[in-house]
Scaffold this active site. Structure first.
Site, PDB file in Angstrom:
ATOM      1  N   SER A 110      -2.254   6.516  -3.731  1.00 32.25           N
ATOM      2  CA  SER A 110      -2.254   5.064  -3.501  1.00 32.25           C
ATOM      3  C   SER A 110      -3.500   4.365  -4.028  1.00 32.25           C
ATOM      4  CB  SER A 110      -2.092   4.774  -2.005  1.00 32.25           C
ATOM      5  OG  SER A 110      -3.064   5.491  -1.258  1.00 32.25           O
TER       6      SER A 110
ATOM      7  N   LYS B 217      -2.562  -2.171  -3.513  1.00 35.50           N
ATOM      8  CA  LYS B 217      -2.543  -3.432  -2.765  1.00 35.50           C
ATOM      9  C   LYS B 217      -2.262  -4.649  -3.653  1.00 35.50           C
ATOM     10  CE  LYS B 217      -4.096  -2.218   1.526  1.00 35.50           C
ATOM     11  NZ  LYS B 217      -5.005  -1.060   1.417  1.00 35.50           N
TER      12      LYS B 217
ATOM     13  N   GLU C 188      -6.878 -11.235   5.619  1.00 36.02           N
ATOM     14  CA  GLU C 188      -7.747 -10.436   6.492  1.00 36.02           C
ATOM     15  C   GLU C 188      -7.949  -9.093   5.811  1.00 36.02           C
ATOM     16  OE1 GLU C 188      -4.688  -7.945   6.513  1.00 36.02           O
ATOM     17  OE2 GLU C 188      -4.402 -10.113   6.707  1.00 36.02           O
TER      18      GLU C 188
HETATM   19  C1  PLP Z   1      -5.002   0.035   2.359  1.00 29.06           C
HETATM   20  C2  PLP Z   1      -4.753   1.352   1.748  1.00 29.06           C
HETATM   21  C3  PLP Z   1      -3.831   2.265   2.307  1.00 29.06           C
HETATM   22  C4  PLP Z   1      -3.120   2.025   3.613  1.00 29.06           C
HETATM   23  O1  PLP Z   1      -2.271   0.934   3.627  1.00 29.06           O
HETATM   24  P1  PLP Z   1      -0.686   1.096   3.569  1.00 29.06           P
HETATM   25  O2  PLP Z   1      -0.197  -0.265   3.854  1.00 29.06           O
HETATM   26  O3  PLP Z   1      -0.297   2.095   4.609  1.00 29.06           O
HETATM   27  O4  PLP Z   1      -0.342   1.559   2.205  1.00 29.06           O
HETATM   28  C5  PLP Z   1      -3.586   3.436   1.640  1.00 29.06           C
HETATM   29  N1  PLP Z   1      -4.231   3.754   0.503  1.00 29.06           N
HETATM   30  C6  PLP Z   1      -5.129   2.909  -0.071  1.00 29.06           C
HETATM   31  C7  PLP Z   1      -5.796   3.322  -1.329  1.00 29.06           C
HETATM   32  C8  PLP Z   1      -5.406   1.680   0.521  1.00 29.06           C
HETATM   33  O5  PLP Z   1      -6.312   0.863  -0.026  1.00 29.06           O
END
Ligand code: PLP
Length: 397
Positions: free
Chosen positions: A379, A90, A112
């Site tokens: 992610s 993020k 948000e």
């Molecule tokens: C917020 C989040 C997501 C989902 O958000 P996307 O916009 O679909 O990437 C995925 N993995 C993690 C670790 C997150 O914090």
């Protein structure tokens, strides 16, 4: 196929657009104008690269997961976004947008957040640049994610509880938009995923595309060829589109987005937007949206707060219709199994969101051979989720 660039109103084929109140049209058009200029400005690019390298910790490694590959009979590389500062992808977007806000002379930032991850990333960059930070969060989410509320407040942000409706992410977005309308002169709204009105889906995707650009270079260096498949979880879709986008023209590269199957599609307790095939408009954009029989926004469920939203980013909707990307889903139970397996095979605790992508590979390993090369986006890291997983396991016989 050409990369999917939106038209001037932000349409990706029939999706996307600017479905906002009249009062927001001018600020969104201004944001689009400024962003389009800055994205080509070498000074801006240099500044962003500097902070991504020195502060966020980029490039993140593309790690060959040898044990996981052996267990599943194929070759698997992990894109380690979990190693970014604050523990997820993020911050790539928050960093890009705060530099943009600085150039626009805006000193106040609003955001948000649902699970709190985007709020933490935004509060972090605000602390670093000495900007005022206000984060809207549903009161129910604040209780579920008390640790992230404490993090944001420690970073100097004000977290505003939203007590309307279900008191979760959807209502928090509405409150952030309301704030933005009344404070447009000094305020920038940092939206956290490839969602909402134009130009956000394009801008967030561009800031997250650093993931795919790095991965492309790294896999070519390590293997001398492109991967056979990219796999990423899809909430709003920013980590997935960030990985996919630099590969869109490479037609031999399969792209798989994994949504939250919750208790299972058909139970009404999930967030697999593409499994239900309904198109609607939610919070500024036209896209696949989960709805009930009357067209009301459906309630969603996922073990993973970051995937628990009724709409998906509009570019994914187009990629899906074009059959350029495919979308699947795994259940809560499968995701927790993915979390356990990656932890034990590789010594890496993935976020529950990322665990969905891991689980899809485990479930579909038979499709791949020792000639294949898979790149999966980790992610985020799972430290934020360990307590929840422990409780979840206690409740299951
Ligand atoms: C917020 C989040 C997501 C989902 O958000 P996307 O916009 O679909 O990437 C995925 N993995 C993690 C670790 C997150 O914090």
């Amino acid at each position: 196929m050409k990369p999917t660039q939106p038209d001037s109103q932000g349409h990706y084929g029939p999706y996307g657009g600017m479905f906002v109140p009249e009062t927001l049209m001018e600020p969104l058009n201004e944001l689009t104008r400024v962003y389009k200029k800055l994205r080509r400005d070498p000074e801006f690019k240099k500044e962003l690269q500097y902070y991504l390298r020195e502060y966020v910790g980029r490039p993140t490694p593309l790690y060959r997961a040898e044990r996981m590959g052996r267990e599943l009979g194929t070759n698997i590389y992990l894109k380690r976004e979990d190693l970014c500062h604050t523990g997820a992808h993020k911050i790539n977007n928050s960093m890009g947008q705060i530099l943009l806000a600085k150039r626009m002379g805006k000193r106040r930032i609003i955001a948000e957040t649902g699970a709190g991850q985007h709020g933490v990333a935004t509060a972090t960059v605000c602390a670093m640049f000495g900007m005022e930070c206000v984060v809207y969060m549903g009161k129910v989410d604040m209780e579920r994610q008390a640790l992230n509320v404490f993090r944001m407040e420690s970073l100097g942000a004000t977290v505003v509880p939203v007590t309307i409706g279900q008191q979760t992410l959807k209502e928090a977005v509405n409150e952030a938009m309301r704030d933005w309308v009344s404070n447009i002169r000094n305020t920038h709204y940092i939206l956290g995923s490839a969602l909402g009105s134009h130009p956000y889906p394009m801008m967030v995707r561009d800031f997250q595309s650093v993931i795919g650009r790095e991965a492309r270079k790294q896999i070519l260096k390590a293997e001398g060829r492109l991967p056979s498949a990219l796999i990423a979880c899809v909430g709003g879709g920013s980590n997935a589109i960030g990985l996919f986008h630099p590969f869109i023209k490479d037609e031999g590269v399969r792209m798989v987005g994994v949504e939250a199957g919750g208790f299972g599609v058909g139970t009404g307790m999930h967030a697999a937007r593409f499994a239900e095939d309904k198109i609607g408009i939610l919070q500024g954009t036209k896209t696949y949206v989960l709805q009930d029989g009357d067209g009301q926004i459906a309630l969603t469920h996922s073990i993973s707060a970051g995937l628990d939203y009724a709409a998906v980013g509009p570019e994914h909707s187009l990629l899906r219709d074009l059959h350029r990307a495919e979308y699947s889903h795994v259940t809560d139970i499968e995701a927790v199994d993915g979390f356990d397996k990656l932890s034990q095979w590789e010594g890496i605790l993935p976020a529950l969101e990322s665990s969905h992508a891991i689980a899809w590979i485990i479930k579909n390993a038979a499709q791949f051979t020792s000639d294949d090369l898979l790149v999966v986006n980790v992610s985020g890291r799972g430290d934020k989720d360990v307590q929840q997983i422990a409780e979840w396991k206690k409740e299951r016989p």
